[in-house]
Structures are given as structure tokens and as C-alpha cells.
Write a protein that holds these residues in place. Structure first.
Motif, mmCIF file in Angstrom:
data_model
loop_
_atom_site.group_PDB
_atom_site.id
_atom_site.type_symbol
_atom_site.label_atom_id
_atom_site.label_comp_id
_atom_site.label_asym_id
_atom_site.label_seq_id
_atom_site.Cartn_x
_atom_site.Cartn_y
_atom_site.Cartn_z
ATOM 1 N N PHE A 62 -4.857 8.561 -0.806
ATOM 2 C CA PHE A 62 -3.517 8.592 0.038
ATOM 3 C C PHE A 62 -2.970 7.424 0.141
ATOM 4 O O PHE A 62 -3.653 6.231 -0.125
ATOM 5 C CB PHE A 62 -3.831 9.350 1.194
ATOM 6 N N GLY A 71 1.567 10.068 0.485
ATOM 7 C CA GLY A 71 0.809 10.817 1.299
ATOM 8 C C GLY A 71 -0.441 11.283 0.784
ATOM 9 O O GLY A 71 -1.203 10.383 -0.038
ATOM 10 N N ARG A 80 3.685 13.870 -0.263
ATOM 11 C CA ARG A 80 4.694 13.489 0.702
ATOM 12 C C ARG A 80 6.101 13.147 -0.086
ATOM 13 O O ARG A 80 7.298 13.517 0.391
ATOM 14 C CB ARG A 80 4.414 12.179 1.534
#
Length: 847
Positions: free
Chosen positions: A469, A474, A502
Motif C-alpha cells: 500500500f 492505496g 485508490r
């Protein structure tokens, strides 16, 4: 019949009394000097009337045993009165002895009020060792104009005293034939189970002027594991890294990754104590038995005996060496080194046999790993000149037939026969490698240890990158793999796909490689052409040595970490290694960069302050690398170099071409660095790296030299550990890194720290350079503004009047594995979001 039974009974009774009468006698104790009461090392201890004998250790302690019907024990040491004591037969007992000077053995007696401690002055043993040191050059093989001999080498690893739990475990029932193949005769109280065995026969050549060396491996026999799971060449290299060639005439002897000061090093009298303990004769040559031990038993020094010739050459005829249990050596419970020398036709001595035995304390109690390397030299020729053609090509070569020698060849060419257990080990391991259940175990072990899982002609991995991440993507998932030699030895492909939840963008990589020399592209020497395309996100200035950027462990970072780049990279490259550890890399790279996260591409001119979506460069590159005598461990992803005293030099040149495949900039850059490990004998070692670079032309900051920063919590050797990503850019720079390991030189003198086996480490890093006016955004409106934070404060800078510097001190070998450093940033501490101090940790396995 009754008479016969009585005779048998009488015989049994007499046998019982005989066994009782010859019960074991064990004697131990300490020998001290009469004047100073200090312990006396290397005192000869013998039980009179038997062949049982030993010497006291560096602390003056001894232990000896016998089952003979005798009762006298004798202590002798040159210059001291012989001591004889009576003991009780068949019992364990302690006999401590104090030895007095024997003035009758001295040519001159000086009466002093108090016995002096050991000293070098007027010490005949020290005078003798100085003669050995003075004659080192003439006693080395390198003193001859030509040398040719054959070397036989045997290396093995074995489990010492196999844990019973393995034998009884139902999971190992199928492999009982391996566990039962143990040698209980070689060492008393040890049962050795061979795991790895290798033999080599090598022709060695040497020429003094000009100095040239050549080694031709003519035969190799070894236990081979499946190449899909284990790199067999790396096992060989690692074994030779642990058990390096021993030359007692060198100042330093390298064993188990550590440097020991030789007892005949130039500075040996300053670190060792020497004692003349006996004189003997061998083939009409008078020899002096010279015992020695460390002045400080915590230092990396040997203790033992040497036999020195008194024929005017002062050469070593034999040496038996061990180490003190007090030195800061990881995982090793005992180490023994024996060197034998043979008389040459000119009367001097050359090495004939070297045996190094090491017990590694991996398990509790007496269980562990036994390692051995035995080298035997024969057919020593110092008379015949060697043709120049012999030395052509690399220093080390292997004949095509070396791996296919018959059993008959080995029977005829081994100097010593193998034991029954060693012979059986070859057969057992061949059988083991063919078992499907064992292959399954190795496959899953490779997944856990190396990160790859084999699936027929391909491998899936590396698993450490499947999940990570970062602030831009993300939560990120990735899956990939690559083909192996099981599919083709010429063509290789590698690919992966990744998705960020993300930014909701796909990333991927695809490459195809053609091996010109029909060898694996992960096997030295390389010779391949590769084409690849990658769409990926990265942090500007983050460069990693032996880990990929999306490794899960690197997801954890300190401070603000939001400036990223999306990259589309088309790359064509050709790599060629010459086979003598020189290599070249030719490369073309087309790179499109797009700002991501908190990073934007904005023109510096206030009027033209528009946001640029992306920028493209086309670049041709050349890299030359030279690493003399380099060895390395080839792993699934990376090569890990094995340190040696020789420098590694790398030079790079890149040319940006405007207008070619969308390239927007013309520029040239040149850079280089040199790395060297500096061995400092008893003071440890230092890794030194110096570099420099220069960019010609005017380019925006993503194309400048971005300083190698680190915002993780791990200590990175080649990065600046308190510098933020994208904090410094330069178009000219010089750098210097020093990483110094003292190996407990100070801590070994502090009782608590010594017990914990902690070691000192220190580091210093410097980066100095700057930007020419043409590359400063405030002077060139076509360039991009330096990045800013959320408050509009500039976070990227050039180096001005002072260098960036870091200093670190730390402790390594915590729990034998962990290094922790306290780092202080020495300059530019007024920059936003920087820390003056930091603590970083690193895993570091070492002996």
C-alpha cells in the motif's frame, strides 16, 4: 563338565576384576607460574608410562584421561622445572600445579626482586618469530618464477548428532535411509549425517614476472539439488566464502567471513604471546615447537602451535590452530585449522595439506552443523617454465568434461579415499532428489524462502509484492511470474499485473529476453538481449539494492510521502559479461513521466504557470563495470556480492535525444562510483564508496540527479537515512559513504556487552554538489517549479555552500541478527519536515 563350568565362572570373575581395575582415570586442573601466579598456557601434560598427553589452554587449564594402570602425571615447559605428581587410579580428581623457573636451563640468570610479566624484549621465542617474519617473502609460493601443482579439494556439511525428534517424526519416515547414514567413528561422541559433499580437482599455475595466475578445474563431483529450487553454484561459492584459501604467510587469514591476524603477520609480536615449548627433528631438519596465544583472548586471534625450521629458511613446517571461546564469533562452537607443509627440491617448504573443521552451534546441546574443507596439493613443480598460452583468458576456467568424470576416475585420482558414509551420501541424495514428496517439500520451501513457486516451466512470484500500500494507490494487489529453463534456455518472459484501489489504475510489466549464449539469464556470465515495457508508479529518488519498491515491508514510511510519478518505460538493453568480471550494458530507454499524488509539473514562469500533464525523454545509455575476482550468491531476484579486498568500479554515460520518439530534451550525463572493502585486521573492516556525476544541458528537476533518500524505518546502506524523498537535486555532485564495523573490539572488553556479543558500528555519509544557473527554475522559465508542500513551501532544494552530511553510531549483532543505528543529521536541519535524529534498524546475518 562341572570342572568346565567352574573354569568359565572363574574366568568371568577375573574379567570383572580386570575391567574394574582398568576403570577410567580423569584428571583436570590449572597450571600457574610460581612467581606471578598467572596461568601458564601450552604447558605439556603427560601421564607417564602411557601415550596420553595434552597441553594447557590459554587460561592454563587442562584435562586428561587414561584407563591404564599408572599413577604419575608430568608437567613440562621449557625454562621451568619439571613437575611430577601422583594420582589415584580409576577416579576423577583435580590436580593444580605451580611451576618454578629452572635457572639451570638459562645461559644467564638475572636476579630481580619480582618476577616480570610476559614481555617481548630478550624473549627467544619472539626473536624466532621475527626471523620467520623476516623470511616470509622467500618462503611463499610467490617467490618462485614458476609454480604448477594439482589441488584436490573436499568440502562437506553434516548434521552433528541428528536430533532424535527428526528420526521419530512420521513426516520423515520416507527419508529414514538418509537419516541412518551417519558416521560415528570419526569423532568421539559425534554422529555425522552428511548433507552436502563436493570434490574438485584443479590444476594451479603461477608466474611471478609478470605476475599471472590460472586455475583450471578438471573434475568436480558434488551433491546436486534440483536447479528449480536450489542454485548449486551458489552453494559452492558460499562454502568457499566461509572456507577461504588459507595462507599463513599473509597478514590476515579470512575464515567464516572474519579476519584473523596471522601468528606470523608483520605485527604478530604486538598481539600474540610466543613460547618455545620443544625442539624436535624431522627428516634430519631441526624444528622448534613454537606455542602461541592471544595477549587479549577477546581479539580475533589464533592459539596453537607451529613448527619452525632451523635450516636458515625459518619456514613453517606444520601449524595447528584454534580460537579462544571468548572471541565474538557467531554460531561457531569450535574451529580447528591444520596446515602441513612439504619440503621442496630446493629445501624450502610449500603447503601440502590444509584442513579446516568448524562446528556451528545451530541447535541446543551438542547438536549442530559440522563443516569441513580439506585441500591437498601434490605434483609440486617449480622447475618447468609455463607457456604464456596457459594464462590466456579468465583466471578461473572449467573444462567441458569436469562434471562428467566416472567413479573409476575418482577412485584413481583422490589422494585419500572417501569413507563409506561419504560414498553413500552421494547415492542417498540422488535418490532423495528423485522422490516426488521431497520435490514438493523443496517447492514450498522455495516459496517461503525465495518468494517463488514453481508451476511446471514457470515460476509465480515474488510473493512479497503481492500486497502493498502507498498514499497514491492505496491498497495494491499484484500477481506475476516468469518462465524458466524448463521451457527454454534461449527465450525467457516475465510479466505481472497490479491494481491500485485508490487511484483505480492498472499497472503492468512485460519483458522478453533472448539468451545469446544459451544459458540461463540468471547465470554468470550473462549475454542477452531484452525488450520490456512497464507502466508503474514510483518514488523519485528511491533506489533499492536487493528489494523491489512494492515490497510489503517498504509500505511503512515516515513523514510526508505523497510525491510520486507514473511512468511508461520502453526499454531495449544488451548485457554482456566478459567472464573475467568485466561487463558492459547498452541501453535505449523511452520514458514518459506523469506527476502523481502531491507532485505537479508546473512551469516556473509566473505567466506560463500552466500544469503539464507529462514529459517524455528518449535516452541512449552505456554502462561499464569492473569487479576483479568478484564472487556472488545468485538468488531468484538479485545477485548478492561476496565482499573481497578488490575495488568495484562502475561508469555510466547517458545521452538524451530531442525529437526521437517524442523526446523533449537534449542532454548528456556521466557518473561513476568506486566501492572497496578495507580490512583493518583486529580493528574490523570498513566499506567505502565514493561517487561523482555531472549533467550537461538544461533539464527539469525529474531529470536531474535526485539524491538517494530513505523514508522507511529500515537502515539502508547506500541511501541517506534522514533525507526526505526529492529533498535534493543536483547537476553536479560528489559523494562519500563509509560504513565501519569494529566487530566488538571495544565491547569485548566490557563484561556485560561481551556476554551479549554486541558489536560496534559507525557510519558517515556526505553529498556535495549544486546546480548551475541554467538548471535553476528561477533563472529558466522553461523549467519546472520545484515541488512544494500543502502550504506552498518549497520542499526540493539544491546543495548550496555546504554538503549534506549524516553521522551514525550503532550496535549490531543484537540477538545475532539485528543492527540498530542512532543517526544524526549534520546539515540543512532547517528544511521543512526533517528530523535531526533518527533510529533505524536492519536485519544482518553474519558470523
Amino acid at each position: 563338565m562341572a570342572s568346565f563350568k567352574k573354569s568359565v565362572a572363574l574366568l568371568l570373575v577375573l574379567s570383572w576384576f580386570t575391567v574394574s581395575a582398568f576403570a577410567q582415570t580423569i584428571i583436570k586442573g590449572t597450571v600457574r607460574e610460581g612467581g606471578s601466579k598467572e596461568p601458564m598456557p601450552f604447558v605439556s601434560v603427560a601421564i607417564k608410562g602411557t601415550t596420553s598427553g595434552t597441553t594447557t589452554d590459554v587460561n592454563g587449564n587442562y584435562e586428561i584421561s587414561t584407563s591404564e594402570q599408572v599413577n604419575k602425571i608430568q608437567f613440562t615447559f621449557l625454562g621451568f622445572q619439571t613437575v611430577t605428581r601422583t594420582f589415584v587410579t580409576g577416579q576423577s580428581q583435580v590436580i593444580d600445579v605451580v611451576m618454578q623457573d629452572d635457572s639451570k636451563t638459562l645461559e644467564e640468570v638475572v636476579i630481580k626482586p619480582k618476577k616480570e610479566k610476559y614481555r617481548n624484549k630478550n624473549n627467544p621465542a619472539v626473536e624466532l618469530i621475527r626471523q620467520v617474519i623476516a623470511h616470509k617473502k622467500q618462503n611463499r609460493i610467490e617467490s618462485y618464477a614458476y609454480v604448477h601443482y594439482q589441488e584436490y579439494e573436499k568440502m562437506q556439511l553434516a548434521i552433528s548428532n541428528t536430533p532424535e525428534s527428526l528420526k521419530k517424526n512420521i513426516l520423515f519416515k520416507k527419508y529414514q535411509f538418509v537419516l541412518d547414514n551417519v558416521d560415528t567413528t570419526r569423532f568421539e561422541g559425534k554422529a555425522l549425517l552428511p548433507l552436502y559433499l563436493e570434490e574438485n580437482i584443479t590444476e594451479k599455475y603461477f608466474q611471478r614476472d609478470p605476475e599471472k595466475k590460472k586455475s583450471v578445474i578438471t573434475a568436480t563431483k558434488r551433491i546436486n539439488f534440483d536447479d528449480k529450487f536450489v542454485n548449486n553454484e551458489s552453494i559452492t561459492k558460499y562454502m568457499k566464502h566461509l572456507y577461504q584459501d588459507v595462507d599463513l604467510y599473509e597478514n590476515n587469514v579470512y575464515i567464516i567471513t572474519n579476519s584473523f591476524l596471522s601468528p606470523i603477520a608483520d605485527m604478530a609480536p604486538a598481539f600474540y604471546k610466543f613460547y618455545i615449548t620443544d625442539t624436535v627433528s624431522n627428516d634430519g631438519i631441526k624444528l622448534v615447537e613454537l606455542s602461541f596465544g592471544p595477549r587479549n583472548k577477546n581479539d580475533f586471534l589464533f592459539l596453537g602451535k607451529m613448527y619452525i625450521t632451523l635450516d636458515g629458511n625459518y619456514g613453517v613446517q606444520k601449524a595447528d590452530l584454534g580460537v579462544s571461546k571468548d572471541i565474538n564469533l557467531n554460531w561457531v562452537t569450535s574451529l580447528n585449522l591444520t596446515l602441513d607443509y612439504e619440503r621442496s627440491t630446493d629445501g624450502r617448504y610449500h603447503p601440502s595439506k590444509t584442513a579446516l573443521l568448524v562446528n556451528f552451534g545451530v541447535f541446543s546441546g551438542k547438536k549442530g552443523i559440522f563443516g569441513e574443507r580439506v585441500v591437498t596439493n601434490r605434483n609440486f613443480d617449480i622447475q618447468t617454465p609455463i607457456a604464456d598460452t596457459v594464462f590466456k583468458g579468465p583466471e578461473l576456467v572449467r573444462t567441458d568434461s569436469s562434471l562428467s568424470k566416472t567413479d573409476r576416475y575418482w577412485l584413481e585420482n583422490r589422494p585419500d579415499s572417501l569413507s563409506r558414509v561419504e560414498e553413500q551420501a552421494y547415492k542417498n541424495m540422488d535418490s532423495l532428489n528423485n522422490m516426488k514428496s521431497f520435490k514438493r517439500i523443496m517447492s514450498w520451501a522455495t516459496l517461503v524462502l525465495a518468494g517463488y513457486k514453481d508451476v511446471g516451466p514457470a515460476e509465480i512470484g515474488p510473493v512479497s509484492t503481492f500486497y502493498s500500500f502507498n498514499p497514491v494507490e492505496g491498497f495494491r494487489l499484484r500477481f506475476g511470474g516468469r518462465t524458466t529453463t524448463a521451457l527454454s534456455k534461449r527465450f525467457y518472459t516475465e510479466a505481472y499485473g497490479a491494481y491500485g484501489f485508490r487511484d483505480e489504475r492498472w499497472k503492468f510489466f512485460l519483458s522478453g529476453t533472448y539468451s545469446i549464449n544459451n544459458k540461463s539469464i540468471y547465470t554468470y556470465p550473462l549475454n542477452y538481449f531484452r525488450a520490456s515495457f512497464q507502466r508503474e508508479v514510483n518514488i523519485p529518488g528511491q533506489e533499492l539494492q536487493f528489494m523491489q519498491e512494492d515490497n510489503f515491508l517498504l509500505s511503512f514510511k515516515r513523514g510526508v510521502n505523497d510525491k510520486y510519478l507514473y511512468n511508461d518505460i520502453l526499454k531495449l538493453e544488451y548485457v554482456y559479461e566478459f567472464g573475467d568480471h568485466m561487463s558492459v550494458r547498452l541501453q535505449f530507454k523511452n520514458l514518459k513521466q506523469e506527476a502523481a499524488g502531491g507532485l505537479t509539473f508546473v512551469h516556473s514562469d509566473a505567466i506560463l504557470a500552466d500544469t503539464i500533464k507529462d514529459m517524455t525523454t528518449s535516452e541512449f545509455g552505456f554502462e561499464w563495470r569492473w569487479a576483479p575476482h568478484e564472487q556472488f550468491f545468485q538468488r531468484k531476484l538479485y545477485r548478492t556480492p561476496i565482499p573481497n579486498p578488490y575495488p568495484i568500479i562502475t561508469i555510466r554515460y547517458n545521452q538524451g535525444v530531442k525529437g526521437f520518439m517524442g523526446g523533449q530534451y537534449n542532454y548528456q550525463s556521466i557518473s561513476g562510483n568506486i566501492y572497496k572493502r578495507l580490512y583493518l585486521s583486529q580493528l574490523g573492516f570498513a566499506d567505502l564508496t565514493a561517487g561523482a556525476g555531472y549533467i550537461f544541458g538544461s533539464v527539469p528537476y525529474p531529470l536531474l540527479n535526485i539524491a538517494r533518500a530513505n523514508q522507511t524505518y529500515a537502515y539502508q546502506l547506500q541511501s541517506y537515512n534522514l533525507m526526505n524523498f526529492l529533498e535534493f537535486v543536483t547537476d553536479k555532485y560528489v559523494s562519500f559513504n563509509a560504513d565501519y564495523h569494529m566487530y566488538g573490539f571495544i565491547f569485548n572488553r566490557v563484561p556485560l556487552l561481551k556476554k551479549l556479543k554486541l558489536r560496534e558500528v559507525a557510519g558517515f555519509k556526505l553529498l556535495y554538489g549544486g546546480l548551475r544557473p541554467s538548471n535553476r527554475p528561477e533563472n529558466n522559465p522553461e523549467l519546472l517549479k520545484f515541488p512544494v508542500n500543502e502550504y506552498g513551501t518549497t520542499t526540493t532544494f539544491s546543495l548550496d555552500k555546504q554538503p549534506y552530511m549524516e553521522l551514525s553510531v550503532g550496535v549490531e549483532n543484537i540477538l545475532n541478527l539485528i543492527r540498530v543505528d542512532l543517526i544524526k543529521r549534520l546539515s540543512y536541519i532547517d528544511h521543512p519536515n526533517v528530523s535531526q535524529y533518527g533510529i533505524r534498524a536492519r536485519l544482518n546475518f553474519d558470523f
